[in-house]
Design a protein around this motif. Structure first.
Motif, mmCIF file in Angstrom:
data_model
loop_
_atom_site.group_PDB
_atom_site.id
_atom_site.type_symbol
_atom_site.label_atom_id
_atom_site.label_comp_id
_atom_site.label_asym_id
_atom_site.label_seq_id
_atom_site.Cartn_x
_atom_site.Cartn_y
_atom_site.Cartn_z
ATOM 1 N N TRP A 1 -8.651 1.106 0.587
ATOM 2 C CA TRP A 1 -7.966 1.800 -0.515
ATOM 3 C C TRP A 1 -8.741 1.611 -1.826
ATOM 4 N N TYR B 1 -3.115 -1.022 -8.148
ATOM 5 C CA TYR B 1 -3.912 -0.152 -9.003
ATOM 6 C C TYR B 1 -5.188 -0.890 -9.380
ATOM 7 N N THR C 1 -10.285 4.677 -3.881
ATOM 8 C CA THR C 1 -9.775 4.920 -5.233
ATOM 9 C C THR C 1 -10.897 4.853 -6.273
ATOM 10 N N LEU D 1 0.825 -1.210 0.000
ATOM 11 C CA LEU D 1 0.000 0.000 0.000
ATOM 12 C C LEU D 1 0.855 1.253 0.000
ATOM 13 N N GLU D 2 1.806 1.327 0.967
ATOM 14 C CA GLU D 2 2.634 2.529 1.043
ATOM 15 C C GLU D 2 3.586 2.638 -0.145
ATOM 16 N N ARG D 3 3.942 1.482 -0.718
ATOM 17 C CA ARG D 3 4.807 1.515 -1.915
ATOM 18 C C ARG D 3 4.018 1.829 -3.184
ATOM 19 N N GLU D 4 2.718 1.977 -3.018
ATOM 20 C CA GLU D 4 1.815 2.292 -4.140
ATOM 21 C C GLU D 4 1.936 1.282 -5.280
ATOM 22 N N GLU D 5 1.912 0.003 -4.886
ATOM 23 C CA GLU D 5 2.024 -1.045 -5.901
ATOM 24 C C GLU D 5 0.663 -1.547 -6.395
#
Ligand code: C2E
Ligand code: CA
Ligand code: CA
Ligand code: CA
Length: 276
Positions: free
Chosen positions: A92, A40, A96, A34-38
């Motif tokens: 998330w 989508y 999103t 999540l924090e690494r924004e992996e």
């Protein structure tokens, strides 16, 4: 027999340790993803079986792992559920998808539904309803465009799920039962549950052409849904022959590779224009 048992044990343990290590590693990565924004989302269009127009999209989660590349949801969602990480990940996804829907509306696209999958852990979480409420406010999404997908197995605790569903419905969003027909729950919940839509599982659609049994099941589900005033979406539609059967049975909406694979958010406006 004892010696044999020992041998088996010796062979078995290292293998189990490997799997265990693998899943512990994956879990650590999952927590960091999540924090690494992996993560989508991709969106799969749903069309009206009558007009062919896009009536909605289903948001589907994708994980682009830093080292391993794309990992399919079937490989990490079960682990995320077991460990509870699915709750922040699921939040998330909701945030999103809602922000994206609001964005599409601001771009002047016609209104269409955005469906989001809920996991059992999320559905049972007390924070869900306040979270959805707050997210709708913060993103400015029109609640009538949001649909949450649950599965039959999540409704086993009838009283609890009934009150959660009612609270969600009071926010103005809609609810669908995903993978309908594959769960173990009794049909009786349908008569009282505040749901709007049944999604026919793709396992019934797959052999629609060759299996008369599947045709009977599918047309029965459609009739059942309509007599309860529910909408029906067929999933996993891959050919025009399947679509023709579904349309002749009165199915309302179609989703599947025949219409489109899940696509990137930036391709949705173009897809919408082409279909209208
Ligand atoms: P699902 O909710 O039943 O989603 C439908 C799956 O079928 C998707 O797989 C979709 O890509 C695939 N599909 C769509 N059309 C066709 C078709 O014509 N033929 C075939 N063979 N497959 C088709 P995907 O994206 O790999 O997702 C798998 C499952 O992972 C989903 O099943 C859902 O249970 C779960 N999932 C995906 N995103 C989320 C999420 O954000 N939250 C939760 N809790 N679960 C998710
Ligand atoms: Ca789904
Ligand atoms: Ca499904
Ligand atoms: Ca499924």
């Amino acid at each position: 027999a004892k010696a044999e048992g020992k041998n088996t044990l010796r062979f078995y343990l290292p293998a189990m340790n490997d799997n265990l290590r693998e899943s512990v590693l994956l879990e650590t990565d999952l927590r960091k993803a999540l924090e690494r924004e992996e993560f989508y989302l991709v969106y799969q269009p749903q069309i009206s079986a009558i007009t062919g127009q896009v009536v909605g999209v289903e948001a589907l989660l994708r994980w682009n792992h830093g080292k391993k590349g794309l990992i399919p949801p079937s490989d990490f969602i079960p682990l995320a559920e077991e460990t509870g990480v699915i709750v922040p990940i699921g939040d998330w996804v909701i945030r999103t998808a809602c922000a994206q829907s609001s964005q599409w509306q601001k771009q002047g696209l016609p209104p269409f539904r955005v469906a989001v999958n809920l996991s059992g852990r999320q559905f049972l979480n007390k924070g869900l309803v306040p979270f959805v409420k707050r997210t709708l406010l913060e993103t400015g999404m029109d609640p009538s465009n949001l649909e949450l997908e649950i599965t039959e197995s999540m409704t086993l605790d009838i009283e609890r799920s009934f009150s959660t569903l009612r609270e969600l419905k009071q926010l103005g969003i809609s609810i669908s039962i995903d993978d309908f027909g594959t769960g173990y729950s009794s049909l009786s919940y349908l008569k009282s549950f505040p749901v709007d839509c049944l999604k026919i599982d793709q396992s019934f659609v797959r052999e629609l052409l060759s299996e008369t049994n599947d045709r009977s099941i599918v047309s029965t589900i459609i009739n059942l849904a309509h007599s309860l005033n529910l909408r029906v979406v067929a999933e996993g539609v891959e050919s025009k022959e399947q679509l023709a059967y579904l349309a002749s049975f009165g199915c309302d909406e179609i989703q599947g590779y025949y219409v489109s694979k899940p696509i990137a958010e930036k391709d949705i406006p173009c897809f919408l224009k082409r279909s209208s």
